[in-house]
Design an enzyme around this catalytic site. Structure first.
Site, mmCIF file in Angstrom:
data_model
loop_
_atom_site.group_PDB
_atom_site.id
_atom_site.type_symbol
_atom_site.label_atom_id
_atom_site.label_comp_id
_atom_site.label_asym_id
_atom_site.label_seq_id
_atom_site.Cartn_x
_atom_site.Cartn_y
_atom_site.Cartn_z
ATOM 1 N N PHE A 1 -4.541 -3.136 -0.204
ATOM 2 C CA PHE A 1 -4.664 -1.985 -1.525
ATOM 3 C C PHE A 1 -3.875 -1.051 -2.053
ATOM 4 O O PHE A 1 -4.405 -0.936 -3.220
ATOM 5 C CB PHE A 1 -6.233 -2.989 -3.063
ATOM 6 C CG PHE A 1 -6.440 -4.181 -2.172
ATOM 7 C CD1 PHE A 1 -5.619 -5.725 -1.902
ATOM 8 C CD2 PHE A 1 -7.672 -4.529 -3.062
ATOM 9 C CE1 PHE A 1 -6.441 -6.759 -1.960
ATOM 10 C CE2 PHE A 1 -7.794 -5.884 -2.803
ATOM 11 C CZ PHE A 1 -7.411 -6.999 -2.000
ATOM 12 N N GLY B 4 -2.802 -1.088 -6.189
ATOM 13 C CA GLY B 4 -3.768 -0.219 -7.061
ATOM 14 C C GLY B 4 -4.739 -1.298 -8.197
ATOM 15 O O GLY B 4 -5.407 -2.397 -6.837
ATOM 16 N N TYR C 258 -7.688 -16.511 4.860
ATOM 17 C CA TYR C 258 -6.306 -16.062 4.558
ATOM 18 C C TYR C 258 -5.504 -17.581 4.309
ATOM 19 O O TYR C 258 -4.707 -17.599 5.400
ATOM 20 C CB TYR C 258 -5.484 -15.197 5.243
ATOM 21 C CG TYR C 258 -5.910 -13.671 4.935
ATOM 22 C CD1 TYR C 258 -7.461 -13.419 3.685
ATOM 23 C CD2 TYR C 258 -5.484 -12.440 5.161
ATOM 24 C CE1 TYR C 258 -7.819 -11.960 4.010
ATOM 25 C CE2 TYR C 258 -5.570 -11.135 5.098
ATOM 26 C CZ TYR C 258 -6.703 -10.975 3.755
ATOM 27 O OH TYR C 258 -7.327 -10.403 3.873
#
Length: 305
Positions: free
Chosen positions: A221, A225, A75
């Site tokens: 998520f 979505g 990340y």
């Protein structure tokens, strides 16, 4: 409107969501995902962001009772590293703070995705997370699968690091039920991280498999979505808006409350770099949906017969 009135007077604590135990580590069921701290929703691109705001968001999360943070050495953007931000914001770490990380995927210095790590390379990825976070061991390491059918060799390598004391607990991510069966023959598993949400229901089988075994199911998520790393990319469903209006809350809170309502073993790890969104997300832990509202929201992901 009761929850909205509560939010305007005093922020809701993450403890309102209840707790779950990851091995011997107790966490509040509302946690925090660090991916978006790197500067943009699409973390591998990197856009200009405010470092101080990101650090402030992490510290505010802990103030609100968040004690489960999800991160990874991969990340990072051209400007930010999630692990470095966590280290700068929160070290020395509180005894009750659980930091979960992931290994498996690999990126080069320019941020381009490389071939997934081989089993023998996982120790190096674990040690990279240790250095960046400033820890002598990792609380929880998830093996992030990259489409492979057999994961026994990779998970076995992590089990050896667990036996050596570098890792306390293990999990898997982006996995199928057959993967869970494979790894349980090697070492205990405390969580499964999979994509799941109101409109992403392909994870129902894994949700049930985890419940049967007392393993935490940790969706990612859940708010974005279909947008995934890019964030929400479509208009919100009418059903979500209807429930949000009924409670005087945001659609994001409705999505998170629905997730938490899927079982006591379900943990949420919404991510944001915005302190106001953080307060909103944490408050979802106090939102209780009715059975009728659950049925209405369930209809979104139901395939027509």
């Amino acid at each position: 409107m009761e929850l909205m009135e509560q939010m305007t007077s005093q922020p809701v604590s993450a403890a309102a969501a209840g707790t779950w135990t990851l091995g011997d580590l107790t966490v509040n069921r509302i946690g925090f995902g660090a991916m978006r701290l790197t500067g943009s929703a699409a973390f591998h691109q990197g856009t200009r962001s405010d470092r101080g705001r990101a650090i402030g968001t992490l510290r505010r999360a802990v103030e609100l009772g968040v004690n489960h943070i999800d991160t990874a050495a991969f990340y990072f953007s051209r400007l930010r590293s999630a692990n470095e931000l966590i280290n700068s914001a929160l070290a020395p770490y509180g005894d009750d703070l659980v930091i979960a990380t992931k290994v498996g995927p690999a990126r080069d210095a320019d941020g381009e995705w490389d071939s997934p790590a081989r089993p023998g390379q996982l120790r190096g990825q674990v040690e990279e997370n240790l250095r960046q976070l400033g820890r002598d061991h990792l609380d929880l390491v998830n093996l992030r699968l990259m489409g492979q059918d057999s994961v026994s060799e990779h998970f076995g390598a992590l089990a050896e690091l667990r036996d050596a004391g570098l890792v306390r607990h293990l999990g898997i991510s982006a996995a199928r039920p057959e993967h869970l069966a494979q790894v349980l023959e090697i070492a205990p598993v405390v969580c499964v991280q999979n994509r799941y949400g109101i409109d992403a229901r392909e994870g129902d089988e894994m949700l049930r498999a985890c419940a049967e075994r007392g393993i935490a199911f940790v969706p990612f998520f859940s708010i974005a979505g279909e947008g995934r790393e890019a964030g929400a990319v479509r208009a919100e469903h009418d059903q979500v808006h209807a429930v949000a209006r009924a409670h005087g809350v945001s659609p994001a809170q409705v999505r998170l409350a629905w997730i938490l309502g899927q079982g006591a073993h379900v943990l949420a790890i919404p991510g944001t770099g915005d302190p106001d969104h953080l307060v909103d997300n944490v408050a979802a832990g106090a939102l209780r949906l009715t059975a009728e509202e659950h049925r209405l929201l369930d209809s979104i992901g139901r395939r027509p017969s």
